[in-house]
Design a protein around this motif. Structure first.
Motif, PDB file in Angstrom:
ATOM      1  N   ARG A  85       0.828  -1.205   0.000  1.00 20.92           N
ATOM      2  CA  ARG A  85       0.000   0.000   0.000  1.00 20.92           C
ATOM      3  C   ARG A  85       0.863   1.257   0.000  1.00 20.92           C
ATOM      4  NH1 ARG A  85      -2.140   2.982   4.812  1.00 20.92           N
ATOM      5  NH2 ARG A  85      -0.668   4.464   3.927  1.00 20.92           N
ATOM      6  N   HIS A  86       1.970   1.225   0.724  1.00 23.93           N
ATOM      7  CA  HIS A  86       2.866   2.377   0.698  1.00 23.93           C
ATOM      8  C   HIS A  86       3.469   2.565  -0.692  1.00 23.93           C
ATOM      9  CE1 HIS A  86       2.646   3.774   4.751  1.00 23.93           C
ATOM     10  NE2 HIS A  86       3.063   2.642   5.283  1.00 23.93           N
ATOM     11  N   LEU A  87       3.744   1.476  -1.399  1.00 27.24           N
ATOM     12  CA  LEU A  87       4.227   1.590  -2.771  1.00 27.24           C
ATOM     13  C   LEU A  87       3.152   2.188  -3.671  1.00 27.24           C
ATOM     14  CD1 LEU A  87       6.038  -1.863  -3.000  1.00 27.24           C
ATOM     15  CD2 LEU A  87       7.112   0.367  -2.662  1.00 27.24           C
ATOM     16  N   ALA A  88       1.898   1.776  -3.463  1.00 29.08           N
ATOM     17  CA  ALA A  88       0.790   2.360  -4.233  1.00 29.08           C
ATOM     18  C   ALA A  88       0.642   3.844  -3.929  1.00 29.08           C
ATOM     19  CB  ALA A  88      -0.509   1.614  -3.927  1.00 29.08           C
ATOM     20  N   ASP A  89       0.848   4.229  -2.668  1.00 29.07           N
ATOM     21  CA  ASP A  89       0.773   5.642  -2.296  1.00 29.07           C
ATOM     22  C   ASP A  89       1.787   6.488  -3.062  1.00 29.07           C
ATOM     23  OD1 ASP A  89      -1.302   5.415  -0.441  1.00 29.07           O
ATOM     24  OD2 ASP A  89       0.054   5.028   1.229  1.00 29.07           O
ATOM     25  N   LEU A  90       2.881   5.870  -3.497  1.00 25.01           N
ATOM     26  CA  LEU A  90       3.908   6.587  -4.249  1.00 25.01           C
ATOM     27  C   LEU A  90       3.735   6.443  -5.753  1.00 25.01           C
ATOM     28  CD1 LEU A  90       7.144   5.881  -2.155  1.00 25.01           C
ATOM     29  CD2 LEU A  90       5.569   7.810  -2.012  1.00 25.01           C
TER      30      LEU A  90
ATOM     31  N   HIS B  27      -9.432  -3.214   9.015  1.00 26.73           N
ATOM     32  CA  HIS B  27      -8.082  -3.588   8.592  1.00 26.73           C
ATOM     33  C   HIS B  27      -7.941  -3.517   7.076  1.00 26.73           C
ATOM     34  CE1 HIS B  27      -7.301  -5.126  12.664  1.00 26.73           C
ATOM     35  NE2 HIS B  27      -6.049  -5.336  12.303  1.00 26.73           N
ATOM     36  N   PHE B  28      -8.865  -4.140   6.355  1.00 32.19           N
ATOM     37  CA  PHE B  28      -8.705  -4.211   4.908  1.00 32.19           C
ATOM     38  C   PHE B  28      -8.738  -2.818   4.280  1.00 32.19           C
ATOM     39  CE2 PHE B  28      -9.750  -4.909   0.490  1.00 32.19           C
ATOM     40  CZ  PHE B  28      -8.925  -5.976   0.162  1.00 32.19           C
ATOM     41  N   THR B  29      -9.604  -1.963   4.783  1.00 30.06           N
ATOM     42  CA  THR B  29      -9.690  -0.609   4.246  1.00 30.06           C
ATOM     43  C   THR B  29      -8.395   0.150   4.487  1.00 30.06           C
ATOM     44  OG1 THR B  29     -12.070  -0.638   4.696  1.00 30.06           O
ATOM     45  CG2 THR B  29     -11.066   1.508   4.284  1.00 30.06           C
ATOM     46  N   TRP B  30      -7.819  -0.001   5.647  1.00 35.48           N
ATOM     47  CA  TRP B  30      -6.558   0.655   5.986  1.00 35.48           C
ATOM     48  C   TRP B  30      -5.425   0.201   5.067  1.00 35.48           C
ATOM     49  CZ3 TRP B  30      -3.272  -2.059  10.135  1.00 35.48           C
ATOM     50  CH2 TRP B  30      -2.025  -1.417  10.299  1.00 35.48           C
ATOM     51  N   LEU B  31      -5.369  -1.085   4.756  1.00 38.11           N
ATOM     52  CA  LEU B  31      -4.186  -1.684   4.157  1.00 38.11           C
ATOM     53  C   LEU B  31      -4.208  -1.787   2.636  1.00 38.11           C
ATOM     54  CD1 LEU B  31      -3.941  -4.609   6.719  1.00 38.11           C
ATOM     55  CD2 LEU B  31      -2.325  -2.705   6.540  1.00 38.11           C
ATOM     56  N   ASN B  32      -5.320  -1.528   1.993  1.00 36.84           N
ATOM     57  CA  ASN B  32      -5.426  -1.972   0.597  1.00 36.84           C
ATOM     58  C   ASN B  32      -5.963  -0.952  -0.386  1.00 36.84           C
ATOM     59  OD1 ASN B  32      -4.624  -4.953   0.604  1.00 36.84           O
ATOM     60  ND2 ASN B  32      -6.003  -4.815   2.360  1.00 36.84           N
ATOM     61  N   HIS B  33      -6.038   0.331  -0.008  1.00 36.56           N
ATOM     62  CA  HIS B  33      -6.478   1.253  -1.050  1.00 36.56           C
ATOM     63  C   HIS B  33      -5.350   1.488  -2.052  1.00 36.56           C
ATOM     64  CE1 HIS B  33      -4.452   4.482   1.249  1.00 36.56           C
ATOM     65  NE2 HIS B  33      -5.135   4.080   2.307  1.00 36.56           N
ATOM     66  N   GLY B  34      -5.749   1.781  -3.268  1.00 37.07           N
ATOM     67  CA  GLY B  34      -4.784   2.007  -4.339  1.00 37.07           C
ATOM     68  C   GLY B  34      -4.358   0.756  -5.077  1.00 37.07           C
ATOM     69  N   LYS B  35      -5.044  -0.373  -4.882  1.00 37.69           N
ATOM     70  CA  LYS B  35      -4.640  -1.637  -5.493  1.00 37.69           C
ATOM     71  C   LYS B  35      -5.723  -2.163  -6.429  1.00 37.69           C
ATOM     72  CE  LYS B  35      -2.171  -2.852  -1.236  1.00 37.69           C
ATOM     73  NZ  LYS B  35      -1.931  -3.903  -0.218  1.00 37.69           N
ATOM     74  N   GLU B  36      -5.288  -3.031  -7.340  1.00 33.57           N
ATOM     75  CA  GLU B  36      -6.207  -3.825  -8.147  1.00 33.57           C
ATOM     76  C   GLU B  36      -6.299  -5.217  -7.515  1.00 33.57           C
ATOM     77  OE1 GLU B  36      -5.128  -3.568 -12.417  1.00 33.57           O
ATOM     78  OE2 GLU B  36      -3.757  -1.987 -11.746  1.00 33.57           O
ATOM     79  N   SER B  37      -7.506  -5.794  -7.537  1.00 33.26           N
ATOM     80  CA  SER B  37      -7.690  -7.120  -6.953  1.00 33.26           C
ATOM     81  C   SER B  37      -7.929  -8.142  -8.056  1.00 33.26           C
ATOM     82  CB  SER B  37      -8.881  -7.136  -5.986  1.00 33.26           C
ATOM     83  OG  SER B  37      -9.182  -8.467  -5.578  1.00 33.26           O
ATOM     84  N   ALA B  38      -7.076  -9.152  -8.084  1.00 33.15           N
ATOM     85  CA  ALA B  38      -7.228 -10.265  -9.022  1.00 33.15           C
ATOM     86  C   ALA B  38      -7.531 -11.525  -8.233  1.00 33.15           C
ATOM     87  CB  ALA B  38      -5.965 -10.450  -9.844  1.00 33.15           C
ATOM     88  N   ALA B  39      -8.708 -12.079  -8.424  1.00 32.50           N
ATOM     89  CA  ALA B  39      -9.071 -13.329  -7.757  1.00 32.50           C
ATOM     90  C   ALA B  39      -8.610 -14.483  -8.634  1.00 32.50           C
ATOM     91  CB  ALA B  39     -10.580 -13.387  -7.516  1.00 32.50           C
ATOM     92  N   LEU B  40      -7.474 -15.073  -8.278  1.00 30.82           N
ATOM     93  CA  LEU B  40      -6.878 -16.148  -9.075  1.00 30.82           C
ATOM     94  C   LEU B  40      -6.642 -17.365  -8.197  1.00 30.82           C
ATOM     95  CD1 LEU B  40      -4.118 -14.146 -11.034  1.00 30.82           C
ATOM     96  CD2 LEU B  40      -6.418 -14.757 -11.820  1.00 30.82           C
ATOM     97  N   ASP B  41      -7.024 -18.526  -8.731  1.00 29.74           N
ATOM     98  CA  ASP B  41      -6.750 -19.797  -8.059  1.00 29.74           C
ATOM     99  C   ASP B  41      -5.408 -20.296  -8.587  1.00 29.74           C
ATOM    100  OD1 ASP B  41      -6.578 -22.292  -6.972  1.00 29.74           O
ATOM    101  OD2 ASP B  41      -8.487 -23.028  -7.776  1.00 29.74           O
TER     102      ASP B  41
ATOM    103  N   GLY C  59      -5.881   6.161  -4.349  1.00 26.52           N
ATOM    104  CA  GLY C  59      -6.441   4.975  -4.973  1.00 26.52           C
ATOM    105  C   GLY C  59      -7.586   4.386  -4.172  1.00 26.52           C
ATOM    106  N   ALA C  60      -8.417   3.626  -4.850  1.00 25.67           N
ATOM    107  CA  ALA C  60      -9.619   3.051  -4.245  1.00 25.67           C
ATOM    108  C   ALA C  60      -9.314   1.728  -3.554  1.00 25.67           C
ATOM    109  CB  ALA C  60     -10.687   2.841  -5.302  1.00 25.67           C
ATOM    110  N   VAL C  61     -10.178   1.372  -2.600  1.00 23.72           N
ATOM    111  CA  VAL C  61     -10.156   0.050  -1.981  1.00 23.72           C
ATOM    112  C   VAL C  61     -10.921  -0.899  -2.897  1.00 23.72           C
ATOM    113  CG1 VAL C  61     -10.826  -1.314   0.026  1.00 23.72           C
ATOM    114  CG2 VAL C  61     -10.078   1.062   0.322  1.00 23.72           C
ATOM    115  N   PRO C  62     -10.317  -1.984  -3.372  1.00 24.28           N
ATOM    116  CA  PRO C  62     -11.000  -2.826  -4.358  1.00 24.28           C
ATOM    117  C   PRO C  62     -11.936  -3.855  -3.734  1.00 24.28           C
ATOM    118  CG  PRO C  62      -8.815  -3.691  -3.966  1.00 24.28           C
ATOM    119  CD  PRO C  62      -8.938  -2.448  -3.105  1.00 24.28           C
ATOM    120  N   ALA C  63     -13.030  -4.115  -4.412  1.00 27.76           N
ATOM    121  CA  ALA C  63     -13.839  -5.286  -4.079  1.00 27.76           C
ATOM    122  C   ALA C  63     -13.065  -6.532  -4.491  1.00 27.76           C
ATOM    123  CB  ALA C  63     -15.179  -5.224  -4.803  1.00 27.76           C
ATOM    124  N   LEU C  64     -13.386  -7.646  -3.855  1.00 31.96           N
ATOM    125  CA  LEU C  64     -12.694  -8.888  -4.175  1.00 31.96           C
ATOM    126  C   LEU C  64     -12.865  -9.224  -5.659  1.00 31.96           C
ATOM    127  CD1 LEU C  64     -11.173 -11.473  -3.456  1.00 31.96           C
ATOM    128  CD2 LEU C  64     -13.357 -12.479  -2.747  1.00 31.96           C
ATOM    129  N   GLY C  65     -11.736  -9.344  -6.356  1.00 32.38           N
ATOM    130  CA  GLY C  65     -11.762  -9.734  -7.756  1.00 32.38           C
ATOM    131  C   GLY C  65     -12.275  -8.671  -8.707  1.00 32.38           C
TER     132      GLY C  65
END
Length: 393
Positions: A29-34, A63-77, A365-371
């Motif tokens: 998340r800190h990398l996304a902030d930059l 927790h999730f809101t704090w840690l994950n804004h600015g990311k894309e979420s890929a739901a991959l098995d 950046g936004a907090v992503p929904a799962l996938g």
């Protein structure tokens, strides 16, 4: 005065996070902030475990809101060959891979660190673990409390006979910050060498480093630090004291010079001349009696009176706040430390990153929904039929 840039300093850097919980997600998340592009790979149908801790942020967890804004979420098995192939296509163009999966997880996926570096020589691989590779504990799962307990942090927190875990997950956060700083160094190093780096970060090593002063006391004096609650086992007087208006003032000394100023502040010049209190290690041995003297002085004054007098005397001081007071803290509010980030439930407040150059933009950046980005990423990184992933040039 410099003009703010349009893009953050890490614009163009792509980061893949095989991440969960706190340590790796806070790092990325800190990398996304930059300005980095961060692709968070999550388990389909469940995702990062912190998604499910609570629902206080409009249905999302705190927790999730704090840690994950600015990311894309890929739901991959990643146990499915097709999804693993998508991940490997991402790694073809990625600059950084950050993982804090359980012990052996990367190896079981065919993503062992040595294989990754051979296939993607410009990739920076950050392998976060609890106990590091090798040694009798490398197989164990690790959480913040477990690492703090193992590394002795809890033993110097709380009060004698009542060890406590700090309320902040310092093992996770410390690991995140070491990983984050190492990535920045590795990106700089790659500019000179053309090659990536492997950066193993063990949570036990991080907390052991934080325990440096306590380790030195044991190694060189043979004595265990004694926890003192709202204070430091190494400094006295230095703690929390009740005030006449029902508040708690936090103040004390960190040097012999400050001790002299404190004796003047509380009107006890005789203490300054007393050889029993001449140096900090002397005062530590007489902590209880000095706390009683400072506590009596504070009990006769309001918090405002104490803080005003301490500021005038050059003695550091603070008010013991709760989290509610922090949420409305005037120092944060008046310095514009809050921003809004988007979530699937609407915009929510979030703090700005603690460290930004004056001309770096704050990336919201936004907090992503799962996938939320899975299909777009499948299309972008679809392996070409009949070919395999190509390593970095």
């Amino acid at each position: 005065m410099s003009t703010p840039r349009a893009h953050g300093p890490l614009a163009g850097v792509t980061v893949i996070g095989l991440e969960q919980a706190i340590a790796a997600p806070l790092c990325t998340r800190h990398l996304a902030d930059l300005g980095a592009r961060v692709i968070k790979v999550e388990q389909p149908g469940y995702g990062d475990s912190t998604r499910h801790y609570d629902t206080v942020v409009g249905g999302l967890s705190a927790h999730f809101t704090w840690l994950n804004h600015g990311k894309e979420s890929a739901a991959l098995d990643l146990r499915a060959p097709a999804d693993l192939a998508v991940l490997k296509s991402m790694l073809d163009v990625a600059d950084v891979l950050v993982s804090n999966l359980g012990p052996g997880a990367l190896d079981r996926l065919g993503l062992a660190v040595d294989e990754l570096t051979a296939r993607f020589p410009r990739l920076i691989v950050v392998d976060i673990s609890g106990y590091g590779r090798g040694g009798p504990l490398d197989h164990k799962r690790a959480y913040d409390l477990l690492i703090q307990a193992e590394a002795g942090s809890c033993s110097i927190t709380g009060t004698p006979g009542h060890p406590a875990k700090p309320g902040i997950p310092v093992a996770d956060i410390g690991t995140a910050l070491y990983a984050y700083s190492a990535i920045l160094a590795a990106l700089y190093d790659r500019e000179h060498t053309g090659r990536g780096s492997v950066v193993p970060v063990a949570m036990l090593d991080v907390v052991s480093e934080m325990m440096g002063f306590a380790l030195n006391q044991v190694l060189h004096a043979g004595t265990e630090p004694v926890p003192v609650g709202m204070g430091s086992p190494m400094i006295a007087p230095y703690g929390a004291y009740a005030t006449a208006d029902g508040q708690t003032a936090v103040l004390g000394t960190t040097s012999d010079r400050e001790w002299l100023r404190l004796t003047d502040l509380i009107g006890t010049p005789e203490l300054a001349a007393d050889p029993r209190y001449a140096h900090n290690d002397d005062r530590v041995r007489h902590r209880d009696e000095l706390d009683a003297i400072v506590g009596q002085w504070c009990a006769q004054r309001t918090l405002a009176e104490i803080q005003s007098a301490a500021d005038t005397a050059g003695i550091g001081n603070a008010r013991l706040n709760g989290v509610r007071e922090l949420a409305d803290h005037p120092q944060l509010r008046e310095r514009g430390r809050w921003r809004e980030v988007a979530t699937p439930s609407g915009p929510v407040p979030a703090l700005l990153p603690p460290a930004l150059a004056r001309d770096w933009p704050a990336v919201h950046g936004a907090v992503p929904a799962l996938g939320a980005h899975t299909e777009a990423l499948r299309t972008e990184f679809a392996p070409v039929a009949g070919t395999s992933a190509v390593a970095h040039p």
